[in-house]
Design an enzyme around this catalytic site. Structure first.
Site, PDB file in Angstrom:
ATOM      1  CG  ASP A   1     -52.154  -4.400  36.350  1.00 45.35           C
ATOM      2  OD1 ASP A   1     -51.326  -3.990  37.196  1.00 45.35           O
ATOM      3  OD2 ASP A   1     -51.829  -4.956  35.278  1.00 45.35           O
TER       4      ASP A   1
ATOM      5  CG  HIS B   1     -45.624  -2.978  31.857  1.00 43.38           C
ATOM      6  ND1 HIS B   1     -45.287  -1.767  32.382  1.00 43.38           N
ATOM      7  CD2 HIS B   1     -46.215  -3.678  32.856  1.00 43.38           C
ATOM      8  CE1 HIS B   1     -45.683  -1.714  33.653  1.00 43.38           C
ATOM      9  NE2 HIS B   1     -46.238  -2.868  33.977  1.00 43.38           N
TER      10      HIS B   1
ATOM     11  CB  THR C   1     -46.843  -9.971  27.881  1.00 44.14           C
ATOM     12  OG1 THR C   1     -46.840  -8.597  28.278  1.00 44.14           O
ATOM     13  CG2 THR C   1     -46.506 -10.067  26.410  1.00 44.14           C
TER      14      THR C   1
ATOM     15  N   GLY D   1     -44.236  -6.841  34.804  1.00 39.92           N
ATOM     16  CA  GLY D   1     -43.512  -7.295  33.616  1.00 39.92           C
ATOM     17  C   GLY D   1     -42.806  -8.615  33.849  1.00 39.92           C
TER      18      GLY D   1
HETATM   19 ZN    ZN Z   1     -47.631  -3.400  35.335  1.00 42.34          ZN
END
Ligand code: ZN
Length: 280
Positions: free
Chosen positions: A81, A174, A228, A204
């Site tokens: 990533d 993000h 997240t 995100g």
């Molecule tokens: Zn990203």
């Protein structure tokens, strides 16, 4: 089974759905993501932050991801990533990645193209494909978004670099949103059209309303990143367990619930993007 980025994206393209890409951080998050993929019979991507490749963690975590992919009855792609430079992309290839993201989105266009193309060319030697980024996707802490990706520059970027998929700035960010984001769905459709239906990637994904996600997938998003909310699922469960007087202090037993919390979150996202049952 371990598959490369091109083959897993092709599955999504032919079935008109989206592959969820889950960030993994340790053995337990790998186990949670794998359980979710197996239970729902979904092809998935496991991806790692570039800092893990710069630090020692990548050395230990990569074999865990590869072991999970080897054991999986569903297709699993091991992806980097936001690779910022050839240090991380090369190291991740060395550790067995089957997909690489090169993020040159903060560079001027021609520099982004040159760096991305050089990584595409290197990865070609080992049958690995590349995700590029055009139009910088910032964080939820930014006061305002950068300009959204333009269809014309996306067309030029894809033609010049030969990327397999493209991360675009269309309203996501993000981190944890303070208010739900609104996506520019028309722009997603326009970029698809301009780039001869290149697979688009939404970063995100955590916290984007379900309806927006569905519309984005229908418009041509073929890879959606969730990072997240995996952290929150895992850590919230750990914190809760710490309050439990019955908890086990043996770490392997303690981790069973957090692993399942990651699994439950991933199952909900797999179903949302339409990937469940696609690996049957
Ligand atoms: Zn990203």
């Amino acid at each position: 089974m371990l598959v490369n980025l091109k083959d897993i994206i092709a599955m999504a393209e032919s079935g008109n759905y989206c592959i969820p890409a889950f960030n993994v951080y340790n053995m337990e998050t790998v186990m949670g993501v794998l359980k979710a993929a197996e239970e729902t019979k979904a092809p998935i991507i496991m991806q790692v932050y570039p800092r893990l490749m710069k630090e020692e963690t990548g050395y230990f975590l990569s074999p865990v991801i590869l072991a999970a992919a080897a054991k999986a009855s569903v297709p699993v792609c091991f992806h980097l990533d936001h690779g910022p430079s050839t240090l991380e992309t090369t190291r991740c290839l060395r550790y067995g990645a089957t997909g690489i993201m090169l993020d040159g989105s903060t560079l001027p266009l021609e520099e982004n193209i040159a760096l991305t193309k050089s990584v595409v060319d290197t990865c070609k030697y080992v049958n690995v494909q590349v995700e590029g980024e055009l139009g910088h996707i910032g964080t939820t802490k930014d006061s305002e978004f950068d300009e959204f990706t333009s269809p014309e520059s996306a067309k030029y970027f894809v033609e010049q670099t030969g990327v397999t998929c493209l991360a675009v700035a269309v309203g996501t960010a993000h981190g944890k949103y303070t208010k739900p984001p609104k996506l520019d769905i028309e722009r997603i459709k326009e970029i698809r059209k301009a780039t001869n239906n290149t697979a688009l990637v939404l970063h995100g994904g955590s916290g984007v309303p379900d309806e927006e996600i569905k519309k984005a997938v229908a418009a041509g998003v073929r890879k959606m990143n969730f990072a997240t909310d995996i952290c929150y699922a895992f850590l919230d469960c750990c914190l809760e367990e710490l309050q439990n007087p019955e908890r086990s202090v043996a770490i392997d037993n303690f981790m069973k619930k957090p692993i399942d919390a990651v699994k439950d979150f991933c199952i909900s996202r797999i179903k949302l993007v339409g990937a469940d049952g696609k690996a049957e």
